[in-house]
Enzyme design. Structure first.
Site, PDB file in Angstrom:
ATOM      1  N   PHE A 248       3.820   4.878  -4.338  1.00  0.00           N
ATOM      2  CA  PHE A 248       5.229   4.531  -4.137  1.00  0.00           C
ATOM      3  C   PHE A 248       5.504   3.157  -4.733  1.00  0.00           C
ATOM      4  CE2 PHE A 248       8.273   2.006  -1.658  1.00  0.00           C
ATOM      5  CZ  PHE A 248       9.411   2.771  -1.830  1.00  0.00           C
TER       6      PHE A 248
ATOM      7  N   CYS B 237      -2.453   7.421  -3.487  1.00  0.00           N
ATOM      8  CA  CYS B 237      -3.502   7.569  -4.498  1.00  0.00           C
ATOM      9  C   CYS B 237      -4.544   8.627  -4.111  1.00  0.00           C
ATOM     10  CB  CYS B 237      -4.174   6.219  -4.777  1.00  0.00           C
ATOM     11  SG  CYS B 237      -3.012   4.984  -5.404  1.00  0.00           S
TER      12      CYS B 237
END
Length: 219
Positions: free
Chosen positions: A87, A178
């Site tokens: 993000f 991730c």
């Protein structure tokens, strides 16, 4: 000591919130200049809320993530950087070094290592102990404070790092940052115990960038 012109880096600071696709276009324009004229740039910005997906994600996973996050209040983009989902948004210092690595006489492994060192050094100067671990990014304990993802073509770099300053960390609740389950995210503000904005962190990062990359940053 006189710094070689080829290791001079032009600082490009973007005011306000930058939409992600505009950041991509800016990187591409500067990448062309870097490749053709051996110029170096350091873009510093904050993005409007966006979830980005790295090139390690499969097409089916990418499709599912797009559908799932469409109503989250942020844009979604697939990118050519390494890594998986992360993000970007207000309160996060995003740095895109656009460097011609021929000027630095080093390759990709050196570059990624120096980016990691840059973040660790910046955090240290601000009173936060951060470190590498077996996962990509920079961490404080079990929590990621900075995401890293780069793209290198023709020995010229794009994409870079995203350091959480006073980011609203609830945005990360909607994803597995991730692709690393069982770990969290943090910010400079949370670690230090006071509000740390992008401007404050950016000043420290530019100073450390010059040391770690052994270059001169000019405005």
């Amino acid at each position: 000591m006189i710094m070689a012109v080829s290791k001079t880096v032009k600082l490009v600071k973007i005011p306000g919130l930058l939409r992600y696709h505009e950041g991509l276009k800016l990187q591409q324009r500067l990448w062309n200049l870097s490749k053709n004229h051996r110029l170096n740039y350091l873009i510093m910005c904050e993005h409007s809320p966006v979830y980005t997906f790295g090139k390690r994600q499969s097409k089916s996973d990418l499709s599912r993530e797009f559908q799932r996050l469409q109503g989250a209040g942020a844009e979604c983009y697939a990118t050519p950087r390494g890594g998986l989902t992360t993000f970007h948004g207000p309160g996060q210092l995003v740095c895109y070094p656009v460097l011609n690595l021929r000027n630095f006489k080093h390759g990709a492994k050196w570059y990624v290592n120096q980016l990691e060192e840059l973040v660790i050094s910046t955090c240290y100067q601000m009173g936060v102990r951060a470190e590498r671990c077996e996962h990509v990014g920079i961490w404080t304990g079990n929590n990621k404070i900075c995401a890293l993802g780069v793209n290198i073509r023709a020995r010229c770099t794009t994409h870079g790092l995203a350091l959480n300053c006073n980011t609203d960390l609830e945005w990360f609740d909607k994803i597995v940052p991730c692709g690393i389950a069982g770990r969290g995210v943090t910010s400079l503000s949370r670690e230090i115990g006071r509000d740390v904005g992008v401007e404050e962190a950016g000043e420290v990062l530019v100073r450390e960038f010059q040391k770690v990359m052994e270059c001169s940053v000019v405005t």
